[in-house]
Design a protein around this motif. Structure first.
Motif, PDB file in Angstrom:
ATOM      1  N   PRO A 151      -7.047   1.500  12.953  1.00  0.00           N
ATOM      2  CA  PRO A 151      -5.751   1.365  12.265  1.00  0.00           C
ATOM      3  C   PRO A 151      -5.676   2.353  11.098  1.00  0.00           C
ATOM      4  N   LEU A 152      -4.573   3.106  11.042  1.00  0.00           N
ATOM      5  CA  LEU A 152      -4.395   4.118  10.003  1.00  0.00           C
ATOM      6  C   LEU A 152      -3.108   3.860   9.229  1.00  0.00           C
ATOM      7  N   LEU A 153      -3.101   4.315   7.984  1.00  0.00           N
ATOM      8  CA  LEU A 153      -1.887   4.333   7.173  1.00  0.00           C
ATOM      9  C   LEU A 153      -1.526   5.793   6.939  1.00  0.00           C
ATOM     10  N   ARG A 154      -0.280   6.153   7.208  1.00  0.00           N
ATOM     11  CA  ARG A 154       0.141   7.555   7.133  1.00  0.00           C
ATOM     12  C   ARG A 154       1.420   7.673   6.315  1.00  0.00           C
ATOM     13  N   CYS A 155       1.480   8.721   5.489  1.00  0.00           N
ATOM     14  CA  CYS A 155       2.707   9.039   4.761  1.00  0.00           C
ATOM     15  C   CYS A 155       3.536   9.992   5.603  1.00  0.00           C
ATOM     16  N   HIS A 156       4.794   9.641   5.865  1.00  0.00           N
ATOM     17  CA  HIS A 156       5.655  10.475   6.687  1.00  0.00           C
ATOM     18  C   HIS A 156       6.304  11.602   5.889  1.00  0.00           C
ATOM     19  N   TYR A 157       5.938  11.718   4.597  1.00  0.00           N
ATOM     20  CA  TYR A 157       6.485  12.801   3.784  1.00  0.00           C
ATOM     21  C   TYR A 157       5.455  13.904   3.538  1.00  0.00           C
TER      22      TYR A 157
ATOM     23  N   VAL B   2       0.861  -1.190   0.000  1.00  0.00           N
ATOM     24  CA  VAL B   2       0.000   0.000   0.000  1.00  0.00           C
ATOM     25  C   VAL B   2       0.896   1.239   0.000  1.00  0.00           C
ATOM     26  N   VAL B   3       0.782   2.056  -1.062  1.00  0.00           N
ATOM     27  CA  VAL B   3       1.673   3.208  -1.226  1.00  0.00           C
ATOM     28  C   VAL B   3       0.875   4.503  -1.161  1.00  0.00           C
ATOM     29  N   CYS B   4       1.598   5.608  -0.951  1.00  0.00           N
ATOM     30  CA  CYS B   4       0.984   6.930  -0.910  1.00  0.00           C
ATOM     31  C   CYS B   4       0.619   7.354  -2.335  1.00  0.00           C
ATOM     32  N   PRO B   5      -0.600   7.876  -2.558  1.00  0.00           N
ATOM     33  CA  PRO B   5      -0.965   8.308  -3.913  1.00  0.00           C
ATOM     34  C   PRO B   5      -0.229   9.565  -4.369  1.00  0.00           C
ATOM     35  N   HIS B   6       0.397  10.293  -3.426  1.00  0.00           N
ATOM     36  CA  HIS B   6       1.065  11.564  -3.762  1.00  0.00           C
ATOM     37  C   HIS B   6       2.589  11.449  -3.771  1.00  0.00           C
ATOM     38  N   CYS B   7       3.142  10.374  -3.190  1.00  0.00           N
ATOM     39  CA  CYS B   7       4.592  10.220  -3.060  1.00  0.00           C
ATOM     40  C   CYS B   7       4.984   8.800  -3.467  1.00  0.00           C
ATOM     41  N   ASP B   8       6.230   8.646  -3.868  1.00  0.00           N
ATOM     42  CA  ASP B   8       6.728   7.309  -4.229  1.00  0.00           C
ATOM     43  C   ASP B   8       7.282   6.599  -3.005  1.00  0.00           C
ATOM     44  N   VAL B   9       6.460   6.467  -1.972  1.00  0.00           N
ATOM     45  CA  VAL B   9       6.862   5.769  -0.751  1.00  0.00           C
ATOM     46  C   VAL B   9       5.685   4.936  -0.257  1.00  0.00           C
ATOM     47  N   SER B  10       6.009   3.916   0.531  1.00  0.00           N
ATOM     48  CA  SER B  10       4.950   3.112   1.139  1.00  0.00           C
ATOM     49  C   SER B  10       4.354   3.875   2.317  1.00  0.00           C
ATOM     50  N   LEU B  11       3.109   3.560   2.623  1.00  0.00           N
ATOM     51  CA  LEU B  11       2.445   4.148   3.787  1.00  0.00           C
ATOM     52  C   LEU B  11       2.836   3.379   5.045  1.00  0.00           C
ATOM     53  N   THR B  12       3.053   4.120   6.125  1.00  0.00           N
ATOM     54  CA  THR B  12       3.433   3.515   7.400  1.00  0.00           C
ATOM     55  C   THR B  12       2.171   3.201   8.199  1.00  0.00           C
TER      56      THR B  12
ATOM     57  N   PRO C 122      22.357  15.435 -13.990  1.00  0.00           N
ATOM     58  CA  PRO C 122      21.181  15.328 -13.120  1.00  0.00           C
ATOM     59  C   PRO C 122      20.655  13.898 -13.043  1.00  0.00           C
ATOM     60  N   ALA C 123      19.973  13.625 -11.948  1.00  0.00           N
ATOM     61  CA  ALA C 123      19.416  12.297 -11.708  1.00  0.00           C
ATOM     62  C   ALA C 123      18.133  12.443 -10.896  1.00  0.00           C
ATOM     63  N   PRO C 124      17.231  11.483 -11.014  1.00  0.00           N
ATOM     64  CA  PRO C 124      16.035  11.531 -10.165  1.00  0.00           C
ATOM     65  C   PRO C 124      16.424  11.478  -8.691  1.00  0.00           C
ATOM     66  N   ALA C 125      15.704  12.201  -7.844  1.00  0.00           N
ATOM     67  CA  ALA C 125      15.952  12.141  -6.401  1.00  0.00           C
ATOM     68  C   ALA C 125      15.689  10.722  -5.909  1.00  0.00           C
ATOM     69  N   PRO C 126      16.327  10.321  -4.796  1.00  0.00           N
ATOM     70  CA  PRO C 126      16.081   8.967  -4.267  1.00  0.00           C
ATOM     71  C   PRO C 126      14.602   8.637  -4.114  1.00  0.00           C
ATOM     72  N   ILE C 127      13.798   9.632  -3.723  1.00  0.00           N
ATOM     73  CA  ILE C 127      12.340   9.486  -3.755  1.00  0.00           C
ATOM     74  C   ILE C 127      11.851  10.464  -4.808  1.00  0.00           C
ATOM     75  N   LEU C 128      11.478   9.933  -5.984  1.00  0.00           N
ATOM     76  CA  LEU C 128      11.225  10.780  -7.148  1.00  0.00           C
ATOM     77  C   LEU C 128      10.069  11.748  -6.918  1.00  0.00           C
ATOM     78  N   ARG C 129       8.972  11.275  -6.302  1.00  0.00           N
ATOM     79  CA  ARG C 129       7.774  12.104  -6.172  1.00  0.00           C
ATOM     80  C   ARG C 129       7.395  12.253  -4.707  1.00  0.00           C
ATOM     81  N   VAL C 130       7.258  13.506  -4.256  1.00  0.00           N
ATOM     82  CA  VAL C 130       6.816  13.809  -2.892  1.00  0.00           C
ATOM     83  C   VAL C 130       5.746  14.895  -2.982  1.00  0.00           C
ATOM     84  N   ALA C 131       4.595  14.652  -2.347  1.00  0.00           N
ATOM     85  CA  ALA C 131       3.488  15.613  -2.338  1.00  0.00           C
ATOM     86  C   ALA C 131       3.118  16.056  -3.753  1.00  0.00           C
TER      87      ALA C 131
END
Length: 532
Positions: free
Chosen positions: A264-270, A244-254, A478-487
């Motif tokens: 129970p909640l899933l939260r993006c820490h970004y 389960v990933v964040c729809p706004h960021c390229d990270v998994s939800l915590t 240039p290169a993509p950031a380690p987490i390409l998409r945030v917010a």
């Protein structure tokens, strides 16, 4: 006059008392003192100690104050009366007309660096500039000084001659032992691979389990450190493997689950996106989920199940959001309302709890293997600092460090509590690779809601900087950031690596911004502490 003093004192050696005694004559001369701390959580304990010595001449300035409180404090500072300001990094700009001393406590801490929003600055650098302008001393205190401060004040011999990195008018002071000759707590390494082979799959090793059981019997208190908050790092479907990933960021939800009755909640820490835990997998409709990784919430739940007699309190950014929560939690713990304090890196920052005799470090490897050239330095600092929270009273302390890499040089240096040996080895590596504090890094961060526009802008800026390579500047990316998409914003990085004493003429930021369309933002960060 201006002097930069590095006060290297082991944990519990009395650095705060040194600050207090250094400030007293400053106030007597009719001048003011500025004391910077890395976290708001440090201010209640420090403020209480300063007010016990200096009374009403102590005021506090940080971002948790209301607008009215900040305005009143600002007006009071402008009055010019001798006073002490205790604050976080923004307090470095406090309007003290007659400044006589600047102190940075825990000067190594990364919280002193602002990387967003712009402008990017390090409070230590700004504080030194201010001390030079005011012609007053600046004291940098830490049990684990940053490599930049160590090299600037001490320098070292082979393999590099470092005199050119030394700051003029600098002094080194050492407090190598704890007050009243109290012993440093011994650090016991526990190889979690051996624990698993012995049939123990719990997050608590057998030595830590024994120590926790003895805690209640002895009427003592302990601290458990884990570097993540939340319950589990990510949630995966056991049937199809989808995460389960964040729809706004390229990270998994915590996964967050505070107690049995809580939702129970899933939260993006970004980006702080929150959703409830789905009843079925969005991909295959399976109802079977697996929770991977551990955070503070999961540790607390495991403790409640396995050690029901222990009273546990959680200390992380989730439990300290409310105003005054830092002071309230630490006061409750100091008064004996809990046996065990479970927390994140907030626990490592100067908290003084004399009744704590046990520190358990649950997952040292999570810090060690981050993709950052500073990972070794940060791991050493964090583990040494959290180990130093125990044994500060009359009872001796005990530290149990659980790791899957007990033979790693950083873990070995932490166990032996050998700061200088660690620094010498780390500086050799940094010098050979031209990393700070020898060379200099400049990170250009590009971001935009348009994935194509941000990539093209980064390419244009990189082409305009290609000529710098003739002066020895490495242009990485240039290169993509380690987490390409945030917010919902796509991010690209361009890193400039400058050799020592580089004389290359760098372009103005405005020139580089002119190469970017309006929907692409560009920020420049000199010597970034965060490359993510």
């Amino acid at each position: 006059g201006f002097t930069q003093v590095l006060l290297h004192g082991v944990t519990g050696s009395g650095k705060t008392e040194v600050y207090l005694q250094a400030i007293a004559p400053v106030l007597q001369r009719g001048q003011s003192a500025l004391v910077l701390v890395p976290e708001i959580g440090l201010t209640p304990q420090l403020t209480d100690r300063f007010r016990a010595r200096f009374g009403s001449s102590v005021c506090v300035y940080h971002s948790a104050l209301s607008e009215g409180e900040r305005y009143d404090t600002w007006r009071n500072l402008l009055s010019g009366t001798p006073q002490i300001v205790i604050g976080t990094r923004s307090a470095v700009f406090a309007p003290l007309p007659n400044l006589g001393l600047v102190v940075l406590d825990e000067e190594h801490d990364s919280s002193f660096k602002q990387d967003q929003p712009a402008p990017c600055y390090h409070a230590r650098t700004v504080a030194r500039w201010r001390a030079e302008l005011e012609d007053c001393p600046i004291v940098l205190g830490s049990a684990t000084p940053s490599l930049e401060s160590w090299l600037a004040v001490k320098g070292s011999e082979e393999p590099c001659q470092n005199s050119e990195f030394r700051i003029q008018n600098s002094k080194f002071l050492s407090l190598p032992t704890r007050i009243q000759a109290r012993p440093m707590p011994p650090i016991e390494l526990v190889d979690m691979r051996q624990e698993l082979r012995a049939g123990n799959s719990s997050m608590f090793s057998r030595p830590l389990r024994s120590a926790l059981e003895a805690l209640k019997e002895k009427g003592q208190q302990g601290i458990l450190f884990i570097h993540r908050r939340g319950h589990s790092t990510f949630v995966s479907c056991r049937s199809c493997g989808d995460v389960v990933v964040c729809p706004h960021c390229d990270v998994s939800l915590t996964y967050h689950h505070t107690h049995a009755e809580a939702t129970p909640l899933l939260r993006c820490h970004y980006c702080n996106y929150v959703r409830s835990l789905p009843k079925t997998c969005p991909s295959c409709d399976s109802t079977y989920f697996k929770y991977f990784g551990s955070g503070t919430q999961r540790v607390v739940q495991e403790l409640e199940q396995q050690f029901p007699d222990l009273r546990v309190m959680r200390f992380d950014s989730d439990t300290t959001r409310a105003k005054g929560a830092h002071r309230s939690l630490l006061t409750q713990f100091a008064h004996g309302d809990a046996d065990l304090l479970v927390g994140t890196q907030m626990l490592t920052k100067g908290i003084d709890l004399p009744q704590v005799t046990l520190v358990g470090i649950l997952a040292a490897d999570g810090l060690l293997h981050l993709s950052d050239y500073r990972a070794s330095e940060r791991t050493f600092q964090t583990l040494t600092q959290v180990a130093g929270r125990c044994g500060r009273g009359d009872e001796p302390g005990q530290v149990i460090l659980q790791t899957y890499s007990p033979e790693h040089p950083v873990i070995q240096a932490v166990q032996r509590q050998q700061y200088e040996a660690f620094v010498d080895a780390e500086l050799q590596q940094r010098a050979s690779l031209n990393y700070p504090p020898y060379g200099q890094l400049i990170l250009l961060r590009f971001s935009s809601p348009n994935a194509i526009a941000v990539q093209k802008a980064a390419d244009r800026v990189a082409q305009s900087l290609a000529a710098l390579q003739a002066d020895g500047v490495e242009v990485l990316g240039p290169a993509p950031a380690p987490i390409l998409r945030v917010a919902r914003r796509f991010r690209w990085h361009l890193l400039l690596k400058l050799p020592p004493n580089c004389t290359a003429a760098l372009p103005e930021v405005s020139e580089l911004r002119s190469l970017c369309p309006s929907l692409v933002s560009l920020t420049m960060d000199v010597d970034p502490l965060n490359l993510a």
